[in-house]
Enzyme design. Structure first.
Site, PDB file in Angstrom:
ATOM      1  N   ALA A  70      -7.672  -4.857 -10.375  1.00 36.50           N
ATOM      2  CA  ALA A  70      -8.309  -4.083  -9.307  1.00 36.50           C
ATOM      3  C   ALA A  70      -9.254  -3.039  -9.899  1.00 36.50           C
ATOM      4  O   ALA A  70     -10.447  -3.288 -10.058  1.00 36.50           O
ATOM      5  CB  ALA A  70      -7.245  -3.430  -8.429  1.00 36.50           C
ATOM      6  N   GLU A  71      -8.724  -1.875 -10.255  1.00 35.47           N
ATOM      7  CA  GLU A  71      -9.558  -0.750 -10.692  1.00 35.47           C
ATOM      8  C   GLU A  71     -10.438  -1.112 -11.882  1.00 35.47           C
ATOM      9  O   GLU A  71     -11.608  -0.732 -11.936  1.00 35.47           O
ATOM     10  CB  GLU A  71      -8.668   0.448 -11.052  1.00 35.47           C
ATOM     11  CG  GLU A  71      -8.027   1.130  -9.859  1.00 35.47           C
ATOM     12  CD  GLU A  71      -9.047   1.825  -8.968  1.00 35.47           C
ATOM     13  OE1 GLU A  71     -10.027   2.361  -9.505  1.00 35.47           O
ATOM     14  OE2 GLU A  71      -8.861   1.809  -7.741  1.00 35.47           O
ATOM     15  N   CYS A  96       0.840  -1.204   0.000  1.00 37.22           N
ATOM     16  CA  CYS A  96       0.000   0.000   0.000  1.00 37.22           C
ATOM     17  C   CYS A  96       0.874   1.252   0.000  1.00 37.22           C
ATOM     18  O   CYS A  96       1.698   1.426   0.906  1.00 37.22           O
ATOM     19  CB  CYS A  96      -0.923   0.006   1.211  1.00 37.22           C
ATOM     20  SG  CYS A  96      -2.001   1.472   1.281  1.00 37.22           S
ATOM     21  N   LYS A  99       2.089  -9.424  -0.678  1.00 34.48           N
ATOM     22  CA  LYS A  99       1.875  -8.580  -1.856  1.00 34.48           C
ATOM     23  C   LYS A  99       2.804  -7.383  -1.746  1.00 34.48           C
ATOM     24  O   LYS A  99       2.756  -6.653  -0.759  1.00 34.48           O
ATOM     25  CB  LYS A  99       0.416  -8.133  -1.952  1.00 34.48           C
ATOM     26  CG  LYS A  99       0.092  -7.390  -3.243  1.00 34.48           C
ATOM     27  CD  LYS A  99      -1.400  -7.163  -3.390  1.00 34.48           C
ATOM     28  CE  LYS A  99      -1.719  -6.528  -4.744  1.00 34.48           C
ATOM     29  NZ  LYS A  99      -1.179  -5.160  -4.879  1.00 34.48           N
TER      30      LYS A  99
END
Length: 424
Positions: A301-302, A177, A216
């Protein structure tokens, strides 16, 4: 109906959806009726669910932690587990507030082979029952499942991981992140500056969990640093590595393309399964990425937020290239997907803030064409399903919205059981 399991209790089983929300500290095995229980006898449902959870715990007990295994044995176990899961290739990425159970189930219907939960904060997960009950829900069909935590304390992370261990296939550590909240909280990609701490997070989970540990990550600016990072995680016992092909500072995914060369280099440098993350906007991208990087799977994802049917070959107009042989699909558009999502939310309740975010993503193009409906939606401080279904009807009455497109070579097949056939 609430019931408690030995060691790892399951809290609030909802018979309608058979959701699993995880509870607090361990308590003796009991079964306590709840005031909101329906009047009918739910003993059969309760016993069935409790037996399923107990069977999962027994299965875990037969798989000891990896602390005593050699590096070769750990790698063999990593591949055996990945193979047992069917070697999933098309995977829903972890997204804060966006990869919750109803959305995961929608993506699974349309081709996703596996999915991550949203990132969960390990300390808050341990301390707050409401957070656990709202932020982590699952059901028996929600597998394979990665449960992702952010953390900077090995013991806090372990406590959180043990709560979810019976209900997932991997416990994942968020080391990627890049947002300011991660900098303030000292987690995610900002642990790239604290590699001894990262190593201890992984080693402590590996030594004490029965399920595999995955990580990740993002890449470093220098390739050698990225490769050394990946090898360190493998040596610490990580069983699967998801690599986002952007650095910590490359946050704008539309301006900065992910570095597939770096992902390929990581894949060639470690022996455990590797998943590629970045630039997966439609199914052809997934094919191309798998071929180019040699990765064992891809994350999206997006693009999935706008088009949850991405993995069956559907694409939005933005990704239809000039001269490409694509046709409008008359049977499916983004409003249809939203309605399916809302029905799943009625079955598997989640906080309204999550639903609101998905409405904006799936109807973004429609809202741009009809801004007055978007303004009406934004003005609703309290949402209801009735309002949302009526809003979709209003949009349809205003004329055709934005269709989804399908290449002839990617014809989607959705069988009657609702599980999409993967094209990869």
């Amino acid at each position: 109906m609430k019931f408690k399991l030995p060691i790892l209790p399951l809290s609030s089983l909802k018979p309608k959806s058979q959701m699993a929300s995880l509870l607090t500290a361990a308590e003796p095995q009991t079964r306590t009726p709840h005031p909101s229980d329906p009047p009918e006898d739910l003993d059969d449902v309760l016993c069935s669910a409790q037996q399923q959870a107990e069977q999962q715990q027994l299965a875990l007990a037969e798989t000891p932690p990896s602390r005593s295994l050699s590096a070769e044995s750990r790698i063999e176990r990593a591949w055996a587990h990945w193979t047992k899961l069917g070697r999933p290739k098309l995977i829903v990425a972890p997204m804060v507030d966006n990869s919750e159970l109803p959305f995961r189930m929608l993506c699974r219907k349309y081709g996703a082979d596996a999915a991550y939960t949203p990132m969960l904060h390990s300390r808050i997960f341990n301390e707050t029952e409401k957070y656990r009950n709202q932020e982590f829900t699952t059901c028996k069909e929600d597998r394979p499942l990665f449960v992702q935590f952010c953390a900077n304390d090995p013991e806090v992370l372990l406590e959180a991981a043990k709560r979810v261990e019976p209900y997932c296939d991997y416990v994942d550590i968020n080391l990627g992140c890049p947002q300011r909240i991660a900098r303030r909280g000292n987690y995610g990609a900002f642990l790239m500056d604290k590699l001894p701490l990262v190593k201890s997070l992984v080693e402590n989970l590996v030594a004490n969990l029965h399920v595999p540990v995955s990580c990740k990550i993002r890449i470093f600016p220098k390739l050698d640093d990225t490769i050394n990072y990946a090898r360190m995680l493998e040596d610490a016992g990580c069983s699967l590595l998801a690599v986002h092909g952007r650095t910590r500072d490359e946050k704008d995914q539309k301006k900065v393309r992910a570095n597939w060369d770096a992902i390929k280099a990581v894949k060639n440098s470690v022996k455990i399964p590797v998943i590629a993350n970045g630039n997966i906007r439609h199914l052809d991208d997934a094919h191309d990425c798998l071929k180019y990087t040699g990765a064992d799977g891809v994350l999206s994802a997006e693009s999935l937020l706008e088009n949850p049917a991405l993995f069956t070959g559907f694409r939005t107009a933005e990704w239809v290239e000039e001269g490409e042989e694509c046709k409008k699909d008359r049977k499916l558009d983004q409003a249809d997907l939203l309605v399916e999502y809302l029905k799943l939310c009625e079955q598997y309740p989640v906080p309204w803030r999550m639903i609101r975010a998905h409405v904006h993503k799936m109807l973004g193009d429609w809202f741009r064409m009809h801004p007055h409906i978007r303004e009406d939606f934004n003005a609703q401080h309290i949402l209801t399903f009735e309002f949302l279904y009526n809003m979709v009807d209003r949009l349809r009455e205003l004329g055709e919205g934005t269709p989804l497109y399908l290449k002839d070579t990617n014809a989607a097949r959705i069988p009657e059981n609702g599980l999409a056939m993967s094209a990869v």
